[in-house]
Design an enzyme around this catalytic site. Structure first.
Site, PDB file in Angstrom:
ATOM      1  N   TRP A  98      26.942 -12.031  69.481  1.00 19.20           N
ATOM      2  CA  TRP A  98      27.507 -10.750  69.781  1.00 19.20           C
ATOM      3  C   TRP A  98      27.641 -10.313  71.172  1.00 19.20           C
ATOM      4  O   TRP A  98      28.541  -9.692  71.573  1.00 19.20           O
ATOM      5  CB  TRP A  98      26.662  -9.553  68.735  1.00 19.20           C
ATOM      6  CG  TRP A  98      26.512 -10.058  67.549  1.00 19.20           C
ATOM      7  CD1 TRP A  98      25.692 -10.478  66.721  1.00 19.20           C
ATOM      8  CD2 TRP A  98      27.756 -10.192  66.450  1.00 19.20           C
ATOM      9  NE1 TRP A  98      25.785 -10.783  65.621  1.00 19.20           N
ATOM     10  CE2 TRP A  98      27.008 -10.814  65.311  1.00 19.20           C
ATOM     11  CE3 TRP A  98      28.974  -9.959  66.420  1.00 19.20           C
ATOM     12  CZ2 TRP A  98      28.114 -10.872  64.206  1.00 19.20           C
ATOM     13  CZ3 TRP A  98      30.030 -10.150  65.498  1.00 19.20           C
ATOM     14  CH2 TRP A  98      29.383 -10.588  63.968  1.00 19.20           C
ATOM     15  N   ASP A 165      22.796  -3.123  73.451  1.00 16.60           N
ATOM     16  CA  ASP A 165      23.098  -3.216  71.915  1.00 16.60           C
ATOM     17  C   ASP A 165      21.861  -3.313  71.115  1.00 16.60           C
ATOM     18  O   ASP A 165      21.168  -4.234  71.364  1.00 16.60           O
ATOM     19  CB  ASP A 165      24.366  -4.303  71.571  1.00 16.60           C
ATOM     20  CG  ASP A 165      24.221  -4.400  70.233  1.00 16.60           C
ATOM     21  OD1 ASP A 165      23.734  -3.924  69.520  1.00 16.60           O
ATOM     22  OD2 ASP A 165      25.121  -5.545  69.791  1.00 16.60           O
ATOM     23  N   LYS A 189      21.558  -3.006  60.076  1.00 16.97           N
ATOM     24  CA  LYS A 189      20.583  -3.775  60.179  1.00 16.97           C
ATOM     25  C   LYS A 189      19.411  -3.121  60.113  1.00 16.97           C
ATOM     26  O   LYS A 189      18.265  -3.910  59.884  1.00 16.97           O
ATOM     27  CB  LYS A 189      20.554  -4.236  61.875  1.00 16.97           C
ATOM     28  CG  LYS A 189      21.713  -5.158  62.029  1.00 16.97           C
ATOM     29  CD  LYS A 189      21.829  -6.334  61.244  1.00 16.97           C
ATOM     30  CE  LYS A 189      23.158  -7.116  61.822  1.00 16.97           C
ATOM     31  NZ  LYS A 189      23.089  -8.532  60.977  1.00 16.97           N
TER      32      LYS A 189
END
Length: 353
Positions: A98, A165, A189
């Site tokens: 990511w 992030d 998540k």
């Protein structure tokens, strides 16, 4: 049989949250939460509480930050961060799939300096000893890498805006959150179902790029409309609010961090002790407390191990295709008992071998 849910995402959620969310689907002040207007007083109250709780947990209330709940996932933030903040050049740390995608998006808006990368080693460690330039618009990194099971155990000391992030470990451990200028995290998540993303941004870093930003991609637009410039993802925000309430009722980040450390110690101690298994992450200091990745040293045991953990009611243990093996995702709502169940299976395999 109760399932022990080790899935990497969408995540396990507290049973109390499931019950409240299920009840609200049927009746939320005489309507379903799925059909109420996002302009109604009832949902405005939900949004305000979710935003307030997010800032409270992070210790950022009254410190110049705004909390937003938007659609598009964390992947949309790869684009929005650069659109709003990258004027000339930015620095990125590449520690996973990511992060690599975030770098790709940022390159459309300016120069990207990749200060370090573990990509050549299939992201099995966190790079060390890198230098962050002082003339960049911001530095971007990820705290936790779900696929590979690595985690940044520290906050970089920088003189430029710090962008992060935190999708897979938000609210799981204390950090000095005031050092961060913008934090974003997909809900699925550790916070709620897929469909919304939390953004916590320090307002004074915005409005400094010369480009015109489309309304939907401008953080200032969403701040001015309290995350309701367009119809927000009502149900995921509601469930995120319930999860943040549950976290507060159970002692907040301080308490959950202690539990998460216990869970991580339990599984990693077994990985290190049991000769049938080997951890994927190269250096122990880089191991994630959220996602433990490991492999069998002898594939001949695969069929037996898979049958055993499934029989024990364990779900979602298969590793990502980039790593193979197994991945035990131990988000906030996963109990210590669930991790013990997995460890018991690993020990039983050892006895049978």
């Amino acid at each position: 049989m109760l399932k022990h849910n080790f899935s990497a995402g969408p995540c396990i959620l507290p049973q109390e949250v499931f019950k409240k969310a299920a009840a609200a689907v049927l009746n939320f002040n005489d309507l379903s939460i799925l059909e109420i207007s996002h302009r109604s007083k009832d949902f405005v109250s939900v949004m305000e509480k979710a935003q307030s709780l997010a800032l409270e947990h992070l210790g950022l209330t009254g410190k110049g930050y705004k909390a937003l709940f938007l659609g598009g996932g964390a992947s949309m933030q790869f684009l929005m961060v650069a659109y709003n903040l990258l004027e000339k050049k930015a620095a990125y740390l590449n520690t996973g799939t990511w992060a690599d995608k975030a770098i790709k998006e940022a390159k459309m808006f300016g120069e990207v300096i990749e200060v370090a990368s573990s990509k050549a080693d299939n992201y099995n460690h966190i790079p060390k000893g890198y230098v962050i330039p002082e003339d960049v618009d911001y530095f971007h990194f990820q705290t936790n890498n779900t696929i590979f099971g690595t985690q940044m155990q520290y906050t970089p000391d920088v003189s430029v805006p710090l962008i992060c992030d935190m999708s897979s470990d938000i609210f799981s451990r204390q950090r000095d959150f005031e050092k961060y200028d913008l934090i974003y995290a997909g809900a699925q998540k550790n916070m709620g179902p897929a469909g919304t993303t939390l953004i916590v941004v320090k307002e004074d870093i915005l409005g400094k790029v010369s480009r015109q930003i489309p309304s939907m991609l401008d953080y200032r637009t969403h701040i001015s409309k309290d995350s309701m410039f367009n119809t927000p993802p009502v149900f995921p925000i509601y469930v995120s609010m319930l999860t943040l309430e549950w976290l507060k009722e159970n002692g907040g980040i301080d308490a959950i961090e202690k539990l998460n450390n216990q869970k991580a110690a339990l599984i990693y101690n077994e990985i290190d002790r049991n000769e049938l298994f080997n951890g994927f992450v190269k250096e122990k200091e880089d191991r994630s407390a959220m996602n433990a990745t490991f492999v069998l040293n002898d594939s001949a045991h695969t069929a037996a191990f898979d049958a055993m953990w499934k029989e024990a009611g364990i779900n979602g243990l298969n590793g990502h295709r980039s790593v193979g093996g197994y991945r035990a995702s131990m988000y906030n709502a996963l109990t210590l008992e669930s991790v013990q169940t997995l460890v018991d299976v690993m020990q039983q395999l050892e006895k049978n071998a």
